[in-house]
Every structure is written in structure tokens, then in C-alpha cells.
Design an enzyme around this catalytic site. Sequence first.
Site, mmCIF file in Angstrom:
data_model
loop_
_atom_site.group_PDB
_atom_site.id
_atom_site.type_symbol
_atom_site.label_atom_id
_atom_site.label_comp_id
_atom_site.label_asym_id
_atom_site.label_seq_id
_atom_site.Cartn_x
_atom_site.Cartn_y
_atom_site.Cartn_z
ATOM 1 N N GLY A 107 -0.221 -66.375 -59.251
ATOM 2 C CA GLY A 107 -1.783 -66.454 -58.496
ATOM 3 C C GLY A 107 -2.368 -66.390 -57.007
ATOM 4 N N LEU A 131 0.880 -65.149 -45.937
ATOM 5 C CA LEU A 131 1.536 -66.273 -46.597
ATOM 6 C C LEU A 131 3.175 -66.605 -46.726
ATOM 7 C CD1 LEU A 131 0.239 -64.412 -49.568
ATOM 8 C CD2 LEU A 131 -0.718 -67.339 -48.481
ATOM 9 N N CYS A 132 3.974 -67.448 -46.957
ATOM 10 C CA CYS A 132 6.113 -67.658 -46.416
ATOM 11 C C CYS A 132 5.797 -68.021 -47.735
ATOM 12 C CB CYS A 132 5.883 -67.885 -45.211
ATOM 13 S SG CYS A 132 4.805 -69.973 -44.976
ATOM 14 N N GLY A 133 5.644 -67.556 -48.989
ATOM 15 C CA GLY A 133 6.613 -68.712 -49.445
ATOM 16 C C GLY A 133 5.686 -69.386 -50.653
ATOM 17 N N ASP A 174 10.446 -68.032 -54.763
ATOM 18 C CA ASP A 174 10.534 -67.197 -53.222
ATOM 19 C C ASP A 174 9.601 -69.215 -53.431
ATOM 20 O OD1 ASP A 174 8.708 -65.578 -50.860
ATOM 21 O OD2 ASP A 174 10.565 -66.856 -50.812
ATOM 22 N N HIS A 219 10.746 -56.799 -47.656
ATOM 23 C CA HIS A 219 10.705 -57.082 -45.987
ATOM 24 C C HIS A 219 10.770 -55.474 -44.772
ATOM 25 C CE1 HIS A 219 9.426 -60.382 -46.242
ATOM 26 N NE2 HIS A 219 10.354 -61.101 -47.139
ATOM 27 N N ALA A 266 7.224 -64.244 -43.337
ATOM 28 C CA ALA A 266 7.577 -66.118 -42.374
ATOM 29 C C ALA A 266 9.005 -65.775 -41.402
ATOM 30 C CB ALA A 266 7.387 -66.750 -43.094
ATOM 31 N N GLU A 307 18.442 -63.081 -47.493
ATOM 32 C CA GLU A 307 16.971 -62.297 -47.258
ATOM 33 C C GLU A 307 16.653 -62.478 -45.973
ATOM 34 O OE1 GLU A 307 13.357 -64.779 -48.805
ATOM 35 O OE2 GLU A 307 12.013 -62.401 -48.645
#
Lengths: 242, 409
Positions: free
Chosen positions: B270, B328-330, B294, B211, B154, B143
Amino acid sequence: MRLVILDNYDLASEWAAKYICNRIIQFKPGKDRYFTLGLPTGLPRNHPESYHSYMWNNFFKHIDIDPNNAHILDGNASDLQAECDAFEKKIEEAGGIDLFVGGIGPDGHIAFNEPGSSLVSRTRLKTLAMDTILANAKYFDGDLSKVPTMALTVGVGTVMDAREVMILITGAHKAFALYKAIEEGVNHMWTVSAFQQHPRTIFVCDEDATLELRVKTVKYFKGLMHVHNKLVDPLYSMKEEN
Amino acid sequence: MPPHKIGTEAQIVQFTNCRILRGHELIWEDLWIREGRILDPEKLFFEEKKSADVKKDCEGHILAPGFIDVQINGGFGVDFSLTHEDISAGVALVAKNLLAYGVTSFCPTLVTSPPDVYHKVLPQITVRNGSSKGAGVLGAHVEGPFISHEKRGAHPDSHLRTFEGDAFQELLKTYGSLDNIAIITLAPELKRSHEVIKELTSRGVCVSVGHSVSHLKEAEEAVRNGARFITHLFNAMLPFHHRDPGIVGLLTSDQIAPEQQVFFGMIADGIHTHPAALRIAHRAHPKGLVLVTDALPALGLGNGRHTLGQQEIEVDGLRCCVAGTNTLCGSVASLDTCVRHFLQATGCSVETALEAATLHPAQLLGIEKQKGTLDFGSDADFVVLDDSLNVKATYIAGDLVWKDKTFSH
């Protein structure tokens, strides 16, 4: 003959199933004592409508039968006559058929023994009558050109050799055939009538199938239901005994 | 009674008293296995005249194909993008622990990293079948680094790259080799990306758009050149706008040939996607939805500070952000958790929820003949689930590789 009349398709099916179950138990089958069940035949093996698929999905996969003991006529054999002769031999080697279970066509045929079939015929290749092709079209998306026109079948004589014959008949469209089979004479145009000369025949049907019979016939046999029902009283369970 | 078996003949196992996912439906049917593959019992009965050697009662549970996760950055303390670790051991550890989540195949994912990381790590992520040692590796998912600066999320800014210069050769130099790569996520608005996408597709690599600040037109061009996946839909891309739907518009684009099915990953934890957005995406293009985790190295560990590639992250419950920010990063939701959340949020059928984690990722990677289904001839990788879709047991190639304490097998 015995004529067993149940209210509807489900009850008729259940009665027949219980009867067959009891007969197998009474026979006391074992490792070397096979209860031979005969059933009519027909198509290529892996066609979803083939007899192999039908028998697998509706019968064989639910029981613990040894695959070597399941014999179905192979419509793809290179020498069809030899296939039929071998089938007759297998029946003989297994000691003959104890119980033959079959249905009836709208033209009164048993297995694929179409009107005009010899009443002493043996397992052979038959060309199907238009009535039968039409009746089977529903399994081929209504496309008549897709319905097979030939089938391998046990003969009337082959079935007559069975020690007991059970014919299942349900639905109004079979009513006339049932009338011809049991209230008229033995006639090769309605091959099921041959069983009038068999010592142990039992016809299991629903109300609709009796629509063409005389009221007297129906009343007589309905009056015997209390006797008939004794035949399906549960016997001991073989599993529990073992 | 089945005849006495000779020692060298392959054992035939029959799983009974279960509902299996077949033909897009859950049906009461037995599952037959031989030599690690799913067997056709009808053929076995009529042609080979054999019956089962062993029968296993599944207590009425559901048997589904093993789950496939195509986007997972690590777990249980292992970070696939860190070179100072023993990568092979790390992949093996994650593979082993994923079995408890019902995952039987996965794509270890690397976030944007400098070339030397790719050169060191990729050769160690070998494609292999699963076993009792762990889930199978389908190939790496890289990725980045050819992604948008604005939508890097991130991913570390300093290691982003473009295709200026040598385009495809640039990409090859960066990764070192395409050998162990299954999926590449890139931003299609980058100059010369389309020739790169074409070349990658012709070499059998699955190209994903993500991305990115690409508009719908560029995204459609990318698909025409071979791209067939969208990396975590909605996240790290332009938001849907009714006059320029952006990448999200690919779900209903009429500029794509019907044979070119586009799949899209969704993190159904969620947190990454509001349930309403999840429903919209699902209803717009249900056949393309692929559930992904992820997942971070923090998967399976608790709250606190962890690393991701060159970044530090903070985990709080199911929420993971770049330390000190709200980016958010995963996620740390396991794939089976995502399947359950997806089922509950969309109200879809159990079959649909299961296919989003099995059939669809297999179709994405073009491996649906071996994985992702319970069709005759495919690999016997499957999971036993209760009615709430909790994993009770995991099987790979017909062997039991994990089971819950309460399960009888």
C-alpha cells in the site's frame, strides 16, 4: 417389481440414496458381515473418465470403506478372461450380492450387456454397440475415435443372482427402453427385461422416463407411492447407535 | 477399518473439511500427506489399498501452498547484509519467525555491499529445506552491486560496480562464488551486461532487471539473453512513458518469445505502489505477478531507527525511508499482509491472490514441481488460512511448524 416414479432427476436420486441407506442399516453390517453393493463396470485406471476415477470421486472418497473391499474389474489385466472369472469368484466368496444398483442404456442394456447378450451370461469381455459408443462420446470430447470399444462387464446372469436389483432410469431418452423393459416380454434384445423374472426388483425413475409407458401403468404405480415412501422413512442412524 | 499398521510404515495423514487450492481453483477436497509429500488418494486406494492413519479436521478453512518470498533483506532485527553478526543464526531466526506469516520458503536478500561482505555472508546462506526450525532457504537474492547509480535507491553509492574490465569474471570476483545464489538483480544498461546475463542464465542463476535506467529495448535484449524477473516493478526504474515504456513495458512486450515468461515482483504494502498502479500491472500481465515483501530488518519490530546494510533507516508504521530523506528503502509488511492487500486492492479472486505468493515465485525459480502448489508429489509445505486469508497454521513437509493460539490442530 416395484416402480417408483419421482418428479425429477434430483428427487429420484435422493429417493434411491435413502433406500440404499436404509437397506444397509437393515442389513446390520459389521466387521465380518459385509453389505455387498454391485455396480456396473468398464477403462484404464488413471484415465480421468475411467471407472476407477468415477467411483473414487463420486463414492469411495466420501465413505470409510476399506480399500480391500472395493473390487472393480481391471480392464488392463493381462488375462481378461481370468480377471472376469476371478471377479465372479470374489462375489461368491463375499456371500453373493445383496443389492445390485445399475442404470439402463438407451438400447435397454444393463451394465454393458448389449442387445443380443445371453440372459444367463456371466462376467466377461463385451464389444460395445454403436449406440453405447455414441452415448459415451460426450465423456471424450465428442471424439468417437477416443471412446473405448470394449468393456469388461458383469453378466445378466451375474446380476440376476443378486438378492435385490435396483435400476435407476431418468430422462426422456431412456423412456423407450423402460417401456420395452417392463411392458413387453423378456427379450435378449432388451436385456433389462430379464429382471421381470427376478423376485425383488425396484425401478426408480423420473417423470420423463415414463413417457412411453401406458397411462394405466403409471397411474397404478403412482398410486402405490404412499407404500413405496415407507421404504425410505429414516431408520435410526448407525452412527448414533454406536 | 484400516488394517493394523506396522511401526515402520510411513504415516498417512488426511486433512478434511477444507478447501484446497488446486488447478487454479479452491475446491472442497481433502489433502493427503505421506512422508512429507502430497499423496494421490485415488492411487493409494486402488493400488495400495490403504486408507488414512490420522484425520485432521480443518474447520472449513482454506489450505494453500506455503508462501514463497523471493526478496527479503532481513527481519526481527537481523540484517542479512551485515557481517559482524552470526549470519547462520540470523538466517535461522528469520526463518523461524517467518513461519507465523505463512512463509515456508524464502530467498535471503543482500543489498549492494563490498566484496568482502559477499565473501563472508554468502557461504553461510546455505540452501536447505524448511522444517520445524524455520522456513526453507531457496538461495540468496543478491540485489546489486551491478546497478544504476541514478536508481540506486537506498543502496550505498560507494559500493556500486560495473562490468568494465572482466565482465563475468568481475561478477564472480565480487560475489566469490555463485553456489548459494538463486537470483541476481542487475541493471541491463551497464556495458557488457548482456554477456553476463547469458553466462549467469546458462549456469542456472535467475537474472532480474532492476535498479536501472534501462529503456525497453535494452530490457528486451536482457530478457532475450535469459533475464526473467523484474525487481519491484515501478520502484527504482524509469517511470512508464507512453513513447518509451521502459522496463515496465516488458509486461506487454511483443519482442519476447512466448516461452520466455517474464515475472515481476511487486511490493503490495500500500506504500510502494499506488493501488491503481498495482491494478494496471496485474491486469496487463496477471500470470507474471510475484508478491514480494522487500522486508527490512525492522520487520516484526516497531517504529524507530534501524539499519540496512551500510545505511540507517527510519520506520514509521508501514513506511520506511533512508534516514533524513523521503527515499523509500524497503518495507515492513509481512507477505501474508501483502496477499491480503493485493486481494483487496485489485478485487481479484482468492485463487489469484494466493498464486501470486506461491505458484508464481515457484515458477520463477523453476521449482514448481516441488513447491508452490498442492499437486500430487510436491512437497507438503502449506498454510491453513481463514476466509480473510489470515494465517491459522503453517505446515512444512507435512509437519505442523506454527499455529495460531485459536486454531485446534
